[in-house]
Enzyme design. Sequence first.
Site, short mmCIF file in Angstrom:
data_model
loop_
_atom_site.label_atom_id
_atom_site.label_comp_id
_atom_site.label_asym_id
_atom_site.label_seq_id
_atom_site.Cartn_x
_atom_site.Cartn_y
_atom_site.Cartn_z
N ASP A 313 -41.86 20.06 -45.70
CA ASP A 313 -43.15 19.09 -45.07
C ASP A 313 -43.52 18.55 -46.32
O ASP A 313 -44.74 17.64 -46.00
CB ASP A 313 -44.13 20.21 -44.72
CG ASP A 313 -43.79 21.01 -43.38
OD1 ASP A 313 -42.74 20.43 -42.72
OD2 ASP A 313 -44.29 22.17 -43.18
N LYS A 340 -39.62 16.15 -37.06
CA LYS A 340 -40.88 16.55 -37.25
C LYS A 340 -42.01 16.00 -36.60
O LYS A 340 -41.78 15.23 -35.52
CB LYS A 340 -41.26 16.44 -38.73
CG LYS A 340 -40.42 17.22 -39.67
CD LYS A 340 -40.52 18.83 -39.41
CE LYS A 340 -39.53 19.64 -40.16
NZ LYS A 340 -39.68 20.82 -39.84
#
Length: 425
Positions: A313, A340
């Site tokens: 992330d 994502k």
Amino acid sequence: MKHPAKTGLRGTVTVPGDKSISHRSIMFASLAEGTSEITNFLEGADCLSTIDCFRKLGISIQLQDQGCVTVHGNGLYGLQPPAATLDTGNSGTTTRLISGILAAQHFNTRLTGDASIQTRPMGRIIDPLSQMGARITSERGNGCAPLFIEGAPLHGMQYTTKVASAQVKSAILLAGLYADGITSVTEPHISRNHSELMLKQFGADVTTEDTTAIIRPGRPLTAQKIHVPGDISSAAYFIAAGSIVPGSEIYMKHVGINPTRDGILRVARDMGADITLEHVCTGDGETSADILIRSASLHGTEIGGAIIPTLIDELPVIAVMAAFAQGTTVIRDAAELKVKESNRIDVVTRNLQAMGCDIEATDDGMIIRGGRPLHGASLDVRGDHRIAMSFAVASLLAEGETVIPDQDCVRISYPTFYEDLNSLL
Ligand code: S3P
């Protein structure tokens, strides 16, 4: 509208609670017997979606001020059929983990989320859960939500995943809580292990061997007190900003540094960042520390292999750091970025190019030739919280004005991000 920082960023920031741990605290407390108390819970939109889903499953949850949550768990078999479709909002973690639980219930559930969730691959949980006996249908037949989940008896299994994904691993382990035998999940590299640590704390029989997590069903979960450490994924924006903006010194208290999440620290140090950890402490398996960042001159690096799941992330903001570092940074083995909240390879590349960076997208990452001065631009962050925050960092050193639409999307994981950033200027 964002303007360049005129001086270094200086001060102390308390980043909000960890998103992954906050989700899990609500889920496991709901399945536990008794009343759990959670502190420093992240009141971001994703975690509020998890609360909303469990309330609709009959769990009484009180959210008090300042991230204190009380969950009155009903035990493993105490969920009630929801009266309506469960809405997981923008949250992949909610969607995937809750599916593992719902697959084993004595009732049926319909599950959906926002436009982004409805494009994210759910085949990666539908396939393994189906092998355990689950009956999950993607309503549009495209492997995405909306999902219809018919509760069914589940069997234990040994499963090997193609990608390291904590969401997939956790969905299978949660289904394994209800299975008729042992369930194990083997990953190519270890992904974040918050589920294993916290399930163990709640009393489940979970063990790990290398990259395999194993769950033996049969033990009830018991209510716990959970203190959520600060989110290293949120701290990452200040690690990057403090490193690249000259004259900066930022202190962050009580940030989670679990080794399955700390890749940002390792990569930033590899790039020359000046990072000091203080007051390192380990409680209930999760380690946290205070982090001091001072500006430094950065250089390019290579990032790939086993470290990728530990910073997946953070790659957008690492790409921003790389744009301001001297030399070339190569990011590989990160094709997961394409699935994502947005296609993060594409979105990071386009936006950094718009700011004048020499960056090229590859099939599984990016090549960034850093060191060119960047200029402000009108950006497109596709409603993706991590992209908005990464480019707020980029704008601090860009010449001229940067326009970031959809700024409000930071509420997904870090509602007070702009206040915290502005407090350092
Ligand atoms: C998460 C796992 C990661 C991460 C996501 C949160 C979790 O996803 O990108 O933001 O809480 O388990 P994958 O497991 O799909 O890689």
